[in-house]
Design an enzyme around this catalytic site. Structure first.
Site, short mmCIF file in Angstrom:
data_model
loop_
_atom_site.label_atom_id
_atom_site.label_comp_id
_atom_site.label_asym_id
_atom_site.label_seq_id
_atom_site.Cartn_x
_atom_site.Cartn_y
_atom_site.Cartn_z
N ASP A 16 -72.45 3.23 12.71
CA ASP A 16 -72.85 3.51 14.20
C ASP A 16 -72.51 2.73 15.17
OD1 ASP A 16 -74.51 5.21 15.95
OD2 ASP A 16 -76.41 4.59 15.21
N HIS B 25 -64.51 6.49 18.21
CA HIS B 25 -64.47 6.87 16.63
C HIS B 25 -63.07 6.51 16.28
CE1 HIS B 25 -68.16 8.84 16.98
NE2 HIS B 25 -67.31 10.00 17.50
N LEU C 212 -61.15 1.11 -6.54
CA LEU C 212 -62.56 1.39 -5.67
C LEU C 212 -62.69 2.76 -5.42
CD1 LEU C 212 -63.73 -0.39 -2.54
CD2 LEU C 212 -62.90 1.53 -2.08
#
Ligand code: FPP
Length: 239
Positions: free
Chosen positions: A20, A37, A131
């Site tokens: 956020d 973003h 991962l």
């Protein structure tokens, strides 16, 4: 800048992040929200590297929630474009680094072209084991539970056979251990419909730092706090 050389002893196996603050990061620089973003994607690259370095095995990121459809159309389109660009530009490198890409959420609602790209990326990387990167895109925790319950009913499972393990199996995150630590950047103190079932016993860490500024050192701080917490899972601590 000083980098901490000693790695933490206790590291979450599964880290989940609510990224956020991109919009506020951009506004504080007089930039459009989408620039925030894009800076967020840059940061994701850094955090992925740090996760590999620290030995985190699963990273789940909240990239687009079912509620985000309510944002201005240009921002929604921009976030779709970002996902497409990330796949186009980063997939090769992610694959080479042994990252297994998974999508959690609904593909319905995305353009057919984007659905195809996501599916191909998931398929290409399915055997990688360095991962797991779960990208929560068009994801909602309630939607996750809803789709699980619907499929359980559709599969004709009798109610006395429904237990927690079975529900786990029907969630988007099937087969993965629950997150140990949920980090939220940007200062808010809520889960915002993220991993409602899976995060039941996760430790929670919130920082005012905006996501584009949440770097390796900030992640180390979160992990250090995680290391100091006593996880009791509803039990009494044995001394
Ligand atoms: C919240 O910040 C962030 C989002 C809704 C999107 C997060 C997306 C990225 C970091 C890029 C997407 C990554 C992939 C892999 C597709 P906000 O806009 O709510 O910030 P604000 O609270 O300051 O307005």
């Amino acid at each position: 800048m000083n980098t901490v050389m000693t790695l933490p002893e206790k590291v979450p196996y599964h880290l989940a992040v609510i990224m956020d603050g991109n919009g506020r990061w951009a506004r504080s620089r007089g930039l459009p929200r989408l620039a925030g973003h894009r800076a967020g994607v840059e940061n994701l690259r850094r955090i992925l590297r740090a996760c590999t370095e620290f030995g985190i095995k699963i990273l789940t990121i909240y990239a687009f929630s079912t509620e985000n459809w309510g944002r201005p159309e240009a921002e929604v389109r921009g976030l779709m474009n970002i996902l497409e660009t990330v796949i186009d530009r980063e997939l090769k490198q992610l694959h080479a680094n042994g990252v297994q890409l998974r999508h959690i959420g609904e593909l319905d609602g995305l353009s057919e072209m984007l659905q195809g790209k996501v599916s191909k990326a998931v398929d290409l990387t399915r055997n990688n084991d360095q991962l797991i990167l779960n990208v929560a895109f068009n994801y909602g925790g309630r939607q996750d539970l809803l789709q699980a319950f619907r499929r359980i009913v559709d599969d004709g499972i009798p109610s006395d056979q429904i237990d927690e393990r079975l529900i786990d199996y029907y969630l988007y995150t099937a087969g993965q251990p629950d997150p140990d630590l949920v980090v939220r950047t940007g200062g808010e103190m809520r889960l915002s419909n993220f991993l409602l079932w899976q995060a039941s016993y996760a430790e929670y860490y919130s920082t005012p730092t905006y996501w584009p500024d949440f770097d390796r050192e900030e992640l180390l701080k979160a992990i250090a706090q995680f290391g100091q917490r006593e996880r009791r899972f509803g039990l009494v601590l044995q001394s």
